[in-house]
Design a protein around this motif. Structure first.
Motif, PDB file in Angstrom:
ATOM      1  N   LYS A 267       9.638 -22.608   1.825  1.00 27.73           N
ATOM      2  CA  LYS A 267       9.299 -23.639   2.812  1.00 27.73           C
ATOM      3  C   LYS A 267       8.090 -24.440   2.338  1.00 27.73           C
ATOM      4  O   LYS A 267       8.091 -25.682   2.370  1.00 27.73           O
ATOM      5  CB  LYS A 267       8.998 -22.999   4.159  1.00 27.73           C
ATOM      6  N   HIS A 268       7.049 -23.739   1.887  1.00 26.65           N
ATOM      7  CA  HIS A 268       5.840 -24.425   1.435  1.00 26.65           C
ATOM      8  C   HIS A 268       6.105 -25.244   0.171  1.00 26.65           C
ATOM      9  O   HIS A 268       5.495 -26.292  -0.042  1.00 26.65           O
ATOM     10  CB  HIS A 268       4.735 -23.398   1.160  1.00 26.65           C
ATOM     11  N   LYS A 269       7.026 -24.772  -0.655  1.00 23.24           N
ATOM     12  CA  LYS A 269       7.316 -25.471  -1.904  1.00 23.24           C
ATOM     13  C   LYS A 269       8.043 -26.793  -1.652  1.00 23.24           C
ATOM     14  O   LYS A 269       7.752 -27.802  -2.309  1.00 23.24           O
ATOM     15  CB  LYS A 269       8.154 -24.580  -2.814  1.00 23.24           C
ATOM     16  N   ILE A 270       8.991 -26.798  -0.714  1.00 22.39           N
ATOM     17  CA  ILE A 270       9.790 -28.006  -0.495  1.00 22.39           C
ATOM     18  C   ILE A 270       9.205 -28.908   0.580  1.00 22.39           C
ATOM     19  O   ILE A 270       9.668 -30.049   0.740  1.00 22.39           O
ATOM     20  CB  ILE A 270      11.251 -27.648  -0.122  1.00 22.39           C
ATOM     21  N   TYR A 271       8.180 -28.419   1.314  1.00 25.25           N
ATOM     22  CA  TYR A 271       7.596 -29.245   2.376  1.00 25.25           C
ATOM     23  C   TYR A 271       6.922 -30.462   1.748  1.00 25.25           C
ATOM     24  O   TYR A 271       6.118 -30.338   0.828  1.00 25.25           O
ATOM     25  CB  TYR A 271       6.581 -28.448   3.178  1.00 25.25           C
ATOM     26  N   PRO A 272       7.240 -31.672   2.207  1.00 23.55           N
ATOM     27  CA  PRO A 272       6.696 -32.882   1.593  1.00 23.55           C
ATOM     28  C   PRO A 272       5.211 -33.068   1.910  1.00 23.55           C
ATOM     29  O   PRO A 272       4.827 -33.218   3.065  1.00 23.55           O
ATOM     30  CB  PRO A 272       7.537 -34.002   2.211  1.00 23.55           C
ATOM     31  N   THR A 273       4.383 -33.032   0.877  1.00 17.50           N
ATOM     32  CA  THR A 273       2.941 -33.230   1.067  1.00 17.50           C
ATOM     33  C   THR A 273       2.459 -34.510   0.387  1.00 17.50           C
ATOM     34  O   THR A 273       1.314 -34.908   0.571  1.00 17.50           O
ATOM     35  CB  THR A 273       2.157 -32.038   0.491  1.00 17.50           C
ATOM     36  N   THR A 274       3.310 -35.133  -0.414  1.00 19.29           N
ATOM     37  CA  THR A 274       2.956 -36.396  -1.072  1.00 19.29           C
ATOM     38  C   THR A 274       3.964 -37.466  -0.686  1.00 19.29           C
ATOM     39  O   THR A 274       5.086 -37.155  -0.259  1.00 19.29           O
ATOM     40  CB  THR A 274       2.937 -36.251  -2.598  1.00 19.29           C
ATOM     41  N   GLU A 275       3.575 -38.714  -0.835  1.00 20.04           N
ATOM     42  CA  GLU A 275       4.451 -39.829  -0.459  1.00 20.04           C
ATOM     43  C   GLU A 275       4.515 -40.861  -1.582  1.00 20.04           C
ATOM     44  O   GLU A 275       4.609 -42.064  -1.342  1.00 20.04           O
ATOM     45  CB  GLU A 275       3.968 -40.469   0.841  1.00 20.04           C
ATOM     46  N   GLU A 276       4.487 -40.384  -2.826  1.00 23.71           N
ATOM     47  CA  GLU A 276       4.605 -41.304  -3.966  1.00 23.71           C
ATOM     48  C   GLU A 276       6.010 -41.904  -3.981  1.00 23.71           C
ATOM     49  O   GLU A 276       7.005 -41.183  -3.889  1.00 23.71           O
ATOM     50  CB  GLU A 276       4.342 -40.541  -5.263  1.00 23.71           C
ATOM     51  N   VAL A 277       6.091 -43.215  -4.093  1.00 21.01           N
ATOM     52  CA  VAL A 277       7.384 -43.887  -4.087  1.00 21.01           C
ATOM     53  C   VAL A 277       7.990 -43.830  -5.491  1.00 21.01           C
ATOM     54  O   VAL A 277       7.320 -44.160  -6.475  1.00 21.01           O
ATOM     55  CB  VAL A 277       7.240 -45.361  -3.650  1.00 21.01           C
ATOM     56  N   PRO A 278       9.240 -43.391  -5.642  1.00 23.93           N
ATOM     57  CA  PRO A 278       9.888 -43.378  -6.961  1.00 23.93           C
ATOM     58  C   PRO A 278       9.915 -44.777  -7.567  1.00 23.93           C
ATOM     59  O   PRO A 278      10.068 -45.775  -6.857  1.00 23.93           O
ATOM     60  CB  PRO A 278      11.307 -42.882  -6.649  1.00 23.93           C
ATOM     61  N   LYS A 279       9.773 -44.838  -8.894  1.00 23.71           N
ATOM     62  CA  LYS A 279       9.731 -46.138  -9.588  1.00 23.71           C
ATOM     63  C   LYS A 279      10.825 -46.173 -10.641  1.00 23.71           C
ATOM     64  O   LYS A 279      11.079 -45.195 -11.329  1.00 23.71           O
ATOM     65  CB  LYS A 279       8.367 -46.348 -10.231  1.00 23.71           C
ATOM     66  N   ILE A 280      11.462 -47.323 -10.770  1.00 22.26           N
ATOM     67  CA  ILE A 280      12.554 -47.480 -11.727  1.00 22.26           C
ATOM     68  C   ILE A 280      12.066 -48.213 -12.975  1.00 22.26           C
ATOM     69  O   ILE A 280      11.169 -49.060 -12.906  1.00 22.26           O
ATOM     70  CB  ILE A 280      13.740 -48.248 -11.099  1.00 22.26           C
ATOM     71  N   TYR A 305      10.613 -34.412  -4.806  1.00 22.14           N
ATOM     72  CA  TYR A 305      10.453 -33.905  -6.178  1.00 22.14           C
ATOM     73  C   TYR A 305      10.529 -32.376  -6.217  1.00 22.14           C
ATOM     74  O   TYR A 305      11.280 -31.789  -7.004  1.00 22.14           O
ATOM     75  CB  TYR A 305       9.121 -34.389  -6.755  1.00 22.14           C
ATOM     76  N   ASN A 306       9.753 -31.699  -5.382  1.00 20.13           N
ATOM     77  CA  ASN A 306       9.747 -30.231  -5.398  1.00 20.13           C
ATOM     78  C   ASN A 306      11.060 -29.654  -4.884  1.00 20.13           C
ATOM     79  O   ASN A 306      11.526 -28.621  -5.367  1.00 20.13           O
ATOM     80  CB  ASN A 306       8.574 -29.705  -4.562  1.00 20.13           C
ATOM     81  N   ALA A 307      11.656 -30.311  -3.900  1.00 22.28           N
ATOM     82  CA  ALA A 307      12.943 -29.839  -3.388  1.00 22.28           C
ATOM     83  C   ALA A 307      14.014 -29.917  -4.479  1.00 22.28           C
ATOM     84  O   ALA A 307      14.830 -28.998  -4.644  1.00 22.28           O
ATOM     85  CB  ALA A 307      13.361 -30.677  -2.171  1.00 22.28           C
ATOM     86  N   ALA A 308      13.993 -31.009  -5.257  1.00 22.46           N
ATOM     87  CA  ALA A 308      14.963 -31.163  -6.347  1.00 22.46           C
ATOM     88  C   ALA A 308      14.751 -30.104  -7.427  1.00 22.46           C
ATOM     89  O   ALA A 308      15.710 -29.613  -8.021  1.00 22.46           O
ATOM     90  CB  ALA A 308      14.851 -32.569  -6.945  1.00 22.46           C
ATOM     91  N   LYS A 309      13.500 -29.719  -7.668  1.00 21.41           N
ATOM     92  CA  LYS A 309      13.211 -28.669  -8.653  1.00 21.41           C
ATOM     93  C   LYS A 309      13.782 -27.336  -8.192  1.00 21.41           C
ATOM     94  O   LYS A 309      14.327 -26.570  -8.997  1.00 21.41           O
ATOM     95  CB  LYS A 309      11.703 -28.554  -8.873  1.00 21.41           C
ATOM     96  N   VAL A 310      13.660 -27.043  -6.902  1.00 19.86           N
ATOM     97  CA  VAL A 310      14.224 -25.796  -6.360  1.00 19.86           C
ATOM     98  C   VAL A 310      15.739 -25.781  -6.538  1.00 19.86           C
ATOM     99  O   VAL A 310      16.326 -24.781  -6.979  1.00 19.86           O
ATOM    100  CB  VAL A 310      13.850 -25.644  -4.862  1.00 19.86           C
ATOM    101  N   ILE A 311      16.373 -26.908  -6.222  1.00 24.62           N
ATOM    102  CA  ILE A 311      17.827 -27.008  -6.374  1.00 24.62           C
ATOM    103  C   ILE A 311      18.226 -26.864  -7.844  1.00 24.62           C
ATOM    104  O   ILE A 311      19.201 -26.171  -8.171  1.00 24.62           O
ATOM    105  CB  ILE A 311      18.324 -28.368  -5.824  1.00 24.62           C
ATOM    106  N   ALA A 312      17.474 -27.496  -8.735  1.00 23.40           N
ATOM    107  CA  ALA A 312      17.798 -27.436 -10.166  1.00 23.40           C
ATOM    108  C   ALA A 312      17.737 -26.000 -10.674  1.00 23.40           C
ATOM    109  O   ALA A 312      18.583 -25.575 -11.471  1.00 23.40           O
ATOM    110  CB  ALA A 312      16.838 -28.323 -10.954  1.00 23.40           C
TER     111      ALA A 312
END
Length: 488
Positions: A267-280, A305-312
Motif C-alpha cells: 500500500k505504501h509503495k503504490i500510494y501516490p506521493t508525487t505528482e510529476e507529469v510524464p513527458k514525451i 511509477y511505483n505501481a507500474a514497478k510493482v506490476i512489472a
C-alpha cells in the motif's frame, strides 16, 4: 628447519624448559606472518597504483553496460582500499604480538649471547620468508599487468575496427567541429551541456545502437507534432489530469483497504506521493529512411511509477515462455548459426510497426489475466490477488497521459510505451503464426524471422488484427507484391 634452528631449539628446551620453547615458536610463527602480510600489502598497493584489480576481489554482475562497468570498477577500487587498510591493521596487530613474545623471551633467557641468537634467528626467518613470498607476489603482479595489457591491445584492435563515424549522426544544418564530434562520441557531460545551449539543435540518443543523433530543433519538433497529431492514437486534453488520476488511485487503494485489504508495505509503495507529469520525447530511428521518431514517455516520479514497478515485478516471470521467444541477440545467433535456407524458400524478417500503440488495453488485460490464472507460482512472489493486479494494471494502462511543450495529451485506446514491456510481450505470446507447412519462426519483441514459401496466415487470437501492425511482409517478387522490412 636448519641445523642451527634445531640446535637453538634444543638449547632453549634443555636450559629453559618447554614453556619458553613454546614462546619462541609463537614468535617464529608471528614473524613469518608479518613477512607474508607485508608482502601482501605491498602487492595490493602496487595494484592500486597501477589501477589493477586482483582476481580475488573481481566483481561480476548480470547488469552490463558502460555505466554498470563504472560502478563495478569503483566498487572494486573501494574494496582494494579496504584490503590495504586491513593489511596494515593486521601487520600492526602481529607486530604487537611479536613484541610481547620477544619481551617474554628476554625475561626468560638471562644469557645475553643466547638472546642475540634468538634475535638474529627471528630476523633471518623474517628476511628469508619475505624474499620467498616477494618472488611469488611479483610473478602474480606481472601476470595481472600482462593480462591488462592484452585486454588493452584487444580493445584497441576492436576500436580500430569500429566505424566511429556512426557514433554521431548529424542530421542538423550545423557543421560539427572535430572537437564537438569528439565530445558527442565520448558523452562528456559538461561539454554536452555547453553544446546543448544551442537552441537550434536537439541532441538525442538513437532508437537503436549507441549513436548520438543531432537534429535541427525545427525538424525534431515537426516530427513530434506529426506523431501527436495522430488523432487515432492521441487526444489533446484541456487541463492537467494528474489530480484527477491521483484521486482515482487513492480511491482504489482505500476501497481495497475497506473490502479486500492488501499488505501495508505494498500500500505504501503504490500510494501516490508525487505528482510529476510524464513527458514525451522521440528517439530517431536512424536505420529507417528520414529517421522517423519513436515516441517514449518518461514517467519517472509520476503517480503511477511505483505501481507500474510493482506490476512489472509480478509479470516478469511470465514473459518469454512462448516456444518461439528469443531473449537476446546471443540466443538468436545460436539459433540461426547452423540455419540453412532450403532452395525455393526465403529468409524474411518482420518488423512490428508501432507495437505499443497498436495493442488495445482490453486485449493486454485479458492476456495477462489468462497468464496469471494459470500461474501456479503467483502466491509465492506476491500477496496480491489477481483482481488486485488486474485493477492496478488497468489503471496504469488507462492513465497514459503526458505533456509536450505545455500541452497535455492522452493516449486514446492502446497500451502506452512508458509502462513495463511485459504486458506487450504476453499479448504477442498469445498470437500464434499458422502456416500450411512446417517453418522456422522466432520472435523478439518487435522483430520476427521466418523461413516460408507461402504468405503466412496470422490468426487473431489476441482479439486484434496482427497483420495491421506488421509492415510490408511480402518479398518484392511475390505475386501479391509488398516489401520485406529488414531485408530478405
Amino acid at each position: 628447519m636448519t641445523e642451527s634452528n634445531i640446535s637453538l631449539h634444543a638449547a632453549i628446551l634443555r636450559q629453559h624448559g618447554r614453556d619458553v620453547l613454546k614462546i619462541l615458536r609463537k614468535a617464529e610463527n608471528t614473524t613469518l606472518k608479518i613477512a607474508r602480510w607485508t608482502n601482501h600489502r605491498i602487492f595490493n598497493i602496487r595494484c592500486a597504483k597501477a589501477d589493477i584489480t586482483p582476481r580475488s576481489i573481481k566483481l561480476k554482475s548480470a547488469v552490463t553496460g558502460i555505466k554498470a562497468n563504472k560502478v563495478i570498477h569503483k566498487a572494486e577500487k573501494q574494496l582494494l582500499d579496504i584490503r590495504i587498510r586491513n593489511c596494515s591493521f593486521t601487520i600492526s596487530k602481529l607486530q604487537d604480538e611479536l613484541q610481547n613474545s620477544e619481551t617474554e623471551l628476554v625475561s626468560a633467557i638471562d644469557d645475553h649471547q643466547q638472546q642475540q641468537q634468538v634475535e638474529t634467528h627471528l630476523s633471518r626467518m623474517r628476511s628469508t620468508e619475505f624474499e620467498n613470498v616477494k618472488g611469488k607476489q611479483r610473478d602474480k603482479f606481472a601476470k595481472l599487468v600482462s593480462s591488462k595489457q592484452e585486454l588493452l591491445l584487444k580493445k584497441r584492435a576492436q576500436d580500430s575496427e569500429i566505424d566511429k563515424n556512426r557514433w554521431v549522426i548529424n542530421k542538423s544544418d550545423r557543421i560539427l567541429s572535430d572537437n564537438e564530434r569528439s565530445v558527442l562520441e565520448k558523452g562528456e557531460q559538461k561539454a554536452l551541456f555547453d553544446l546543448k545551449k544551442d537552441a537550434d539543435i536537439t541532441i538525442l540518443p538513437a532508437d537503436k545502437g549507441r549513436a548520438t543523433v543531432v537534429l535541427n530543433t525545427n525538424d525534431y519538433e515537426k516530427k513530434m507534432e506529426a506523431l501527436l497529431n495522430d488523432t487515432n492514437t492521441y487526444q489533446k486534453l484541456d487541463k492537467d489530469p494528474t489530480a484527477t488520476y491521483k484521486r482515482e488511485l487513492v480511491g482504489i487503494i482505500r476501497k481495497w483497504q475497506n473490502k479486500d485489504p492488501i499488505p501495508l508495505d505494498i500500500k505504501h509503495k503504490i500510494y501516490p506521493t508525487t505528482e510529476e507529469v510524464p513527458k514525451i520525447y522521440g528517439t530517431p530511428k536512424i536505420h529507417k529512411p528520414d529517421a522517423p521518431l519513436r515516441s517514449i514517455v518518461s514517467s519517472m516520479g509520476s503517480l503511477t511509477y511505483n505501481a507500474a514497478k510493482v506490476i512489472a515485478d509480478i509479470l516478469s516471470p511470465l514473459v518469454g515462455k512462448a516456444e518461439h521467444h528469443i531473449h537476446n541477440s546471443g540466443e538468436f545467433v545460436d539459433k540461426i548459426k547452423n540455419l540453412e535456407v532450403p532452395p525455393g524458400q526465403k529468409l524474411i524478417s518482420y518488423d512490428v510497426s508501432a507495437l505499443f500503440t497498436s495493442i488495445p488495453v482490453p486485449d493486454a488485460i485479458e492476456a495477462v489475466k489468462e497468464k496469471l490464472e494459470s500461474d501456479t507460482t503467483l502466491k509465492d512472489r506476491t500477496p496480491l490477488k489477481i483482481n488486485h493486479i488486474l485493477e492496478l494494471l488497468t489503471f496504469c494502462l488507462n492513465t497514459t497521459y503526458f505533456v509536450y511543450q505545455g500541452q497535455f495529451y492522452k493516449q486514446t485506446h492502446a497500451v502506452g510505451e512508458h509502462k513495463s514491456n511485459h504486458q506487450h510481450d504476453i499479448s504477442l505470446d498469445n498470437v500464434e503464426v499458422i502456416g500450411r507447412e512446417d517453418h522456422f519462426w522466432n520472435r523478439k519483441i518487435r522483430e520476427a524471422l521466418e523461413i516460408k514459401t507461402l504468405r503466412p496466415t496470422l490468426n487473431r487470437d489476441a482479439g486484434y488484427d496482427l497483420p495491421a501492425i506488421y509492415d510490408d511482409l511480402l518479398p518484392l517478387d511475390h505475386p501479391e507484391g509488398g516489401q520485406v522490412t529488414g531485408g530478405v
